[in-house]
Design a protein around this motif. Structure first.
Motif, mmCIF file in Angstrom:
data_model
loop_
_atom_site.group_PDB
_atom_site.id
_atom_site.type_symbol
_atom_site.label_atom_id
_atom_site.label_comp_id
_atom_site.label_asym_id
_atom_site.label_seq_id
_atom_site.Cartn_x
_atom_site.Cartn_y
_atom_site.Cartn_z
ATOM 1 N N GLU A 218 14.491 -22.737 -7.895
ATOM 2 C CA GLU A 218 14.717 -23.722 -6.829
ATOM 3 C C GLU A 218 14.617 -23.031 -5.464
ATOM 4 O OE1 GLU A 218 17.736 -26.866 -8.836
ATOM 5 O OE2 GLU A 218 18.572 -24.863 -8.545
ATOM 6 N N ASN A 219 13.406 -22.573 -5.153
ATOM 7 C CA ASN A 219 13.184 -21.805 -3.927
ATOM 8 C C ASN A 219 13.482 -22.615 -2.669
ATOM 9 O OD1 ASN A 219 11.870 -20.502 -6.152
ATOM 10 N ND2 ASN A 219 10.727 -19.246 -4.713
ATOM 11 N N GLU A 220 13.156 -23.902 -2.688
ATOM 12 C CA GLU A 220 13.395 -24.741 -1.514
ATOM 13 C C GLU A 220 14.886 -24.845 -1.208
ATOM 14 O OE1 GLU A 220 11.536 -28.538 -1.705
ATOM 15 O OE2 GLU A 220 9.516 -27.733 -1.949
ATOM 16 N N LYS A 221 15.694 -24.991 -2.250
ATOM 17 C CA LYS A 221 17.143 -25.053 -2.055
ATOM 18 C C LYS A 221 17.666 -23.718 -1.528
ATOM 19 C CE LYS A 221 18.307 -28.625 -5.466
ATOM 20 N NZ LYS A 221 19.091 -28.933 -6.688
ATOM 21 N N ALA A 222 17.070 -22.612 -2.000
ATOM 22 C CA ALA A 222 17.476 -21.289 -1.520
ATOM 23 C C ALA A 222 17.194 -21.155 -0.029
ATOM 24 C CB ALA A 222 16.749 -20.197 -2.300
ATOM 25 N N VAL A 223 16.027 -21.629 0.394
ATOM 26 C CA VAL A 223 15.663 -21.586 1.816
ATOM 27 C C VAL A 223 16.621 -22.456 2.623
ATOM 28 C CG1 VAL A 223 13.903 -22.204 3.512
ATOM 29 C CG2 VAL A 223 13.230 -21.053 1.394
ATOM 30 N N GLY A 224 16.945 -23.635 2.104
ATOM 31 C CA GLY A 224 17.863 -24.531 2.801
ATOM 32 C C GLY A 224 19.242 -23.914 2.977
ATOM 33 N N LEU A 225 19.743 -23.251 1.927
ATOM 34 C CA LEU A 225 21.050 -22.602 2.003
ATOM 35 C C LEU A 225 21.014 -21.462 3.010
ATOM 36 C CD1 LEU A 225 23.936 -22.104 1.103
ATOM 37 C CD2 LEU A 225 23.062 -20.882 -0.902
ATOM 38 N N PHE A 226 19.923 -20.694 3.006
ATOM 39 C CA PHE A 226 19.806 -19.596 3.957
ATOM 40 C C PHE A 226 19.818 -20.109 5.396
ATOM 41 C CE2 PHE A 226 16.729 -16.990 6.505
ATOM 42 C CZ PHE A 226 17.618 -15.985 6.818
ATOM 43 N N ARG A 227 19.162 -21.235 5.646
ATOM 44 C CA ARG A 227 19.147 -21.802 7.001
ATOM 45 C C ARG A 227 20.541 -22.269 7.418
ATOM 46 N NH1 ARG A 227 13.378 -25.171 6.575
ATOM 47 N NH2 ARG A 227 12.035 -23.309 6.737
ATOM 48 N N ASP A 228 21.307 -22.769 6.455
ATOM 49 C CA ASP A 228 22.701 -23.141 6.751
ATOM 50 C C ASP A 228 23.514 -21.905 7.131
ATOM 51 O OD1 ASP A 228 22.192 -25.791 6.213
ATOM 52 O OD2 ASP A 228 22.945 -25.705 4.149
ATOM 53 N N LEU A 229 23.302 -20.812 6.392
ATOM 54 C CA LEU A 229 24.019 -19.573 6.692
ATOM 55 C C LEU A 229 23.588 -19.002 8.039
ATOM 56 C CD1 LEU A 229 23.859 -17.875 3.165
ATOM 57 C CD2 LEU A 229 25.851 -18.926 4.245
ATOM 58 N N GLN A 230 22.326 -19.202 8.365
ATOM 59 C CA GLN A 230 21.789 -18.721 9.634
ATOM 60 C C GLN A 230 22.497 -19.390 10.810
ATOM 61 O OE1 GLN A 230 17.515 -18.753 9.566
ATOM 62 N NE2 GLN A 230 17.331 -18.430 11.759
ATOM 63 N N VAL A 231 22.810 -20.674 10.650
ATOM 64 C CA VAL A 231 23.534 -21.416 11.685
ATOM 65 C C VAL A 231 24.901 -20.793 11.931
ATOM 66 C CG1 VAL A 231 24.615 -23.642 12.238
ATOM 67 C CG2 VAL A 231 22.320 -23.590 11.265
ATOM 68 N N ASN A 232 25.487 -20.233 10.869
ATOM 69 C CA ASN A 232 26.807 -19.602 10.965
ATOM 70 C C ASN A 232 26.725 -18.113 11.305
ATOM 71 O OD1 ASN A 232 28.601 -21.841 10.278
ATOM 72 N ND2 ASN A 232 27.608 -21.799 8.284
ATOM 73 N N ASN A 233 25.548 -17.697 11.811
ATOM 74 C CA ASN A 233 25.345 -16.324 12.303
ATOM 75 C C ASN A 233 25.492 -15.245 11.231
ATOM 76 O OD1 ASN A 233 24.981 -17.173 15.050
ATOM 77 N ND2 ASN A 233 27.195 -17.455 15.194
ATOM 78 N N VAL A 234 25.141 -15.592 9.981
ATOM 79 C CA VAL A 234 25.141 -14.588 8.913
ATOM 80 C C VAL A 234 23.836 -13.802 8.981
ATOM 81 C CG1 VAL A 234 25.224 -14.191 6.434
ATOM 82 C CG2 VAL A 234 26.608 -16.011 7.445
ATOM 83 N N GLU A 235 23.941 -12.490 9.034
ATOM 84 C CA GLU A 235 22.758 -11.645 9.176
ATOM 85 C C GLU A 235 22.032 -11.491 7.837
ATOM 86 O OE1 GLU A 235 21.104 -10.077 11.601
ATOM 87 O OE2 GLU A 235 22.359 -11.068 13.103
ATOM 88 N N PRO A 236 20.701 -11.552 7.847
ATOM 89 C CA PRO A 236 19.912 -11.386 6.614
ATOM 90 C C PRO A 236 20.200 -10.080 5.881
ATOM 91 C CG PRO A 236 18.525 -12.263 8.343
ATOM 92 C CD PRO A 236 19.844 -11.933 8.989
ATOM 93 N N VAL A 237 20.436 -8.981 6.626
ATOM 94 C CA VAL A 237 20.679 -7.695 5.948
ATOM 95 C C VAL A 237 21.962 -7.745 5.125
ATOM 96 C CG1 VAL A 237 19.358 -6.229 7.525
ATOM 97 C CG2 VAL A 237 21.743 -6.763 8.052
ATOM 98 N N THR A 238 22.932 -8.537 5.581
ATOM 99 C CA THR A 238 24.174 -8.697 4.818
ATOM 100 C C THR A 238 23.896 -9.419 3.510
ATOM 101 O OG1 THR A 238 25.462 -8.805 6.867
ATOM 102 C CG2 THR A 238 26.527 -9.630 4.864
#
Length: 327
Positions: A218-238
């Motif tokens: 479910e790659n699309e859902k993974a991308v959607g969740l990552f974008r939600d985390l991005q809004v909360n300033n979660v860094e990709p390296v973390t």
């Protein structure tokens, strides 16, 4: 003295370091108190510093955060090939008596069977700061909220909101404290809906969900969740680090299963709960072993590229999620 302190509670690790430094050093400055990040500093450099006490000082404290080489399974690190662990072993067997060396690991997943752990156990002091259990955490959250309300009269919180706050903070003391302040700044009457709005679910939960989305295709859902985390300033390296740990654990389960070990034995070997082993075993049917190795390499290279400034961290990680394959 050699200290090894490990815990999931980063704030508690900092407290212990501060206590040791306070006892050892009447007056602390940048000459007699040195702090390193173990992810970026070679152990031989740390040993050189520990062996040196500047003129005019009786004692020195060297604190090393993020000692990744003590984690099980050991995460990949770009400096690993340059590490001189013999120098560290040599120092531990003959430490500088005028230096307090403090090694900290920001996780409970530590390699207790490793030679390094056993040597520290023999020559130094090891402290595990355990997460509070469910009953303790419920009491701690209630006491923290009540203490805030006592100091700030006129505020109150609904019972269902308190339960949700307890669930969302899950033993994370800094998150709890920040969330309480944020909630009561937002409103003087905290309701269930306010907690849903203002307090994000633990990053570990979200990373585990991201891991599940990828394994289920479910790659699309993974991308959607990552974008939600991005809004909360979660860094990709973390996220990359935590996601790598999930795939590394999956790889360990595959390896030990092939050796014929039972779920309970695997759980004991990896220091995880048997139910977690069962879940990971089911997931091995959805992803081939070669794909696990490839994914770990991809995540390692992605982390290196981001930290080297070669790629945009958000775009590159989203591209990884889009192109992820299970076979």
């Amino acid at each position: 003295m050699i200290y090894l302190i490990y815990s999931n509670q980063s704030s508690e690790l900092k407290k212990v370091i501060k206590q040791i430094a306070k006892q050892a050093l009447p007056e602390r400055d940048e000459m007699n108190f040195v702090r390193y990040d173990g992810n970026n500093t070679l152990v031989q450099e740390i040993v050189d510093d520990a062996n040196y006490v500047p003129l005019g000082y009786d004692k020195k404290v060297v604190a090393v955060d993020n000692c990744y080489f003590l984690i099980k399974p050991k995460p990949r690190n770009k400096i690993e090939s340059d590490q001189d662990y013999k120098a560290l072993f040599s120092y531990l067997r003959n430490p500088n008596p005028d230096c307090e060396l403090i090694l900290t690991v920001p996780t409970a997943e530590i390699d207790k069977g490793g030679e390094l752990f056993k040597l520290i156990e023999e020559v130094g002091k090891i402290t595990e700061i355990k997460d509070p259990d469910t009953k303790e955490w419920n009491k701690y959250v209630k006491a923290t909220v009540e203490d805030y309300i006592k100091k700030n009269p006129g505020n109150r919180i609904d019972q269902d909101a308190l339960i949700e706050l307890t669930d969302r903070t899950q033993g994370d003391i800094p998150l709890l404290r920040n969330s309480v302040i944020k909630l009561f700044l937002y409103t003087n009457h905290v309701r269930y809906e306010d907690v849903l709005l203002m307090v994000t679910r633990p990053l570990e939960d979200n990373t585990f969900q991201l891991f599940n989305y990828l394994l289920n295709g479910e790659n699309e859902k993974a991308v959607g969740l990552f974008r939600d985390l991005q809004v909360n300033n979660v860094e990709p390296v973390t996220i990359i680090g935590m996601l790598s740990n999930q795939f590394r654990l999956l790889n360990e389960v595959v390896f030990l299963s092939k050796k014929g070990m039972s779920n309970d034995d695997i759980a004991s070997e990896l220091n995880i709960k048997p139910i977690r082993v069962q879940i990971l075993k089911r997931q091995t049917y959805t992803m081939k072993e070669k794909a696990i190795y490839r994914t770990l390499d991809d995540l390692f290279n992605l982390d290196l590229q981001i930290k080297s400034g070669l790629v945009d961290r958000f775009y590159a990680f989203e591209l990884f999620l889009i192109n992820f394959k299970r076979d």
